[in-house]
Scaffold this active site. Structure first.
Site, short mmCIF file in Angstrom:
data_model
loop_
_atom_site.label_atom_id
_atom_site.label_comp_id
_atom_site.label_asym_id
_atom_site.label_seq_id
_atom_site.Cartn_x
_atom_site.Cartn_y
_atom_site.Cartn_z
N GLU A 1 -19.99 25.57 -7.44
CA GLU A 1 -19.87 24.40 -8.31
C GLU A 1 -21.05 24.35 -9.28
OE1 GLU A 1 -17.18 21.17 -6.50
OE2 GLU A 1 -19.23 20.71 -6.01
N HIS B 1 -23.44 19.43 -1.30
CA HIS B 1 -22.94 19.11 -2.64
C HIS B 1 -24.13 18.83 -3.56
CE1 HIS B 1 -20.97 17.09 -5.95
NE2 HIS B 1 -19.84 17.66 -5.55
P1 PGA Z 1 -15.24 17.16 -10.69
O1 PGA Z 1 -16.10 17.20 -9.33
O2 PGA Z 1 -13.92 17.80 -10.40
O3 PGA Z 1 -15.12 15.69 -10.99
O4 PGA Z 1 -16.01 17.88 -11.73
C1 PGA Z 1 -16.09 18.32 -8.51
C2 PGA Z 1 -17.07 18.12 -7.40
O5 PGA Z 1 -18.14 17.53 -7.63
O6 PGA Z 1 -16.82 18.54 -6.25
#
Ligand code: PGA
Length: 255
Positions: A166, A94
């Site tokens: 992401e 992540h």
């Molecule tokens: P968010 O986070 O939906 O709060 O933008 C997603 C993530 O970091 O996996």
């Protein structure tokens, strides 16, 4: 393929709060058939949430792990420990781990290999920063992250890896007015990732790969993002903390 909607609770919820959210969620989505749902609570709440979700179709996932099965690694959690309490998924790489804990692709690759060895499904996160996107380096960055983090993964193992695209600039960090990627921008990158998988594995592996989107997914934008052909689900942070919002996102994936 069923869409995967995964909740990333990050460093939120005490054990009683987590159990109560799980209780609410299982009632809200008990009729869901066409989406696969996973919740990733903090380590401390994994076991209790797992018990609460027993006999439901909601799967359990962790947010991180060490790559060794055991050893002198103070403060860390091993894949065996996660497997032992019923985890099926583990989020790896992540951007918050990369940024705040200096995790690099080499380390993340070790974790991916270890998760696969231990029959945990890694949700491997990749994503570019705003600066990288502004200087037209998004594709280059994703290519490098995937190439490094999937090093030594074979096509058969790849069937058991979820990729989460992401974009770092779209992650809400708890701020509710952060904007997600547009559906077109997200789709373009997902398509790029699928093509990449086709090049390093084969076309069947690429076609069957689950590539999910994360970054400010909310009930208001879930349906349009999830309607894109190369978006196979969502990794949801902030909006997953509220069981009702998360259930609405699951509902959007049913269509
Ligand atoms: P968010 O986070 O939906 O709060 O933008 C997603 C993530 O970091 O996996």
């Amino acid at each position: 393929m069923k869409k995967l909607i995964a909740a990333n609770w990050k460093m939120n919820k005490t054990v009683p709060e987590a159990v109560s959210a799980a209780k609410e969620l299982k009632l809200l989505i008990k009729n869901s058939k066409n989406a696969e749902v996973a919740v990733c609570p903090p380590f401390t709440a994994l076991e209790a949430v797992g018990k609460e979700l027993e006999k439901t179709k909601i799967k359990l996932g962790a947010q991180n792990m060490h790559f060794e099965d055991s050893g002198a690694y103070t403060g860390d959690i091993s894949p065996l420990m996660l497997k032992g309490i019923g985890c099926e998924y583990v989020i790896l790489g992540h951007s918050e781990r990369r940024e705040f804990f200096k995790e690099d692709d080499v380390l993340i690759n070790k974790k991916v290999m270890s998760a696969l060895k231990n029959k945990l499904t890694p949700i491997l996160c990749v994503g570019e920063t705003l600066e990288q996107r502004s200087s037209s380096k998004a594709r280059e960055v994703i290519d490098k992250q995937l190439r490094n983090c999937l090093d030594k993964v074979n096509a058969k193992q790849m069937q058991n890896v979820v990729i989460a695209y992401e974009p770092v600039w779209a992650i809400s960090r708890g701020i509710s007015n952060t904007k997600p990627a547009t559906k077109e921008d997200a789709e373009e990158m997902h398509k790029f990732i699928r093509e990449f998988l086709g090049n390093i594995f084969d076309s069947a592996t690429a076609k069957n790969a689950r590539i999910i989107y994360g970054g400010s997914v909310k009930p208001e934008n879930a349906e349009e993002l999830l309607s894109m052909p190369n978006i196979n689900g969502a990794l949801v942070g902030n909006a997953s903390l509220n069981a009702k919002s998360f259930a609405e996102i699951v509902k959007a994936a049913e269509n």
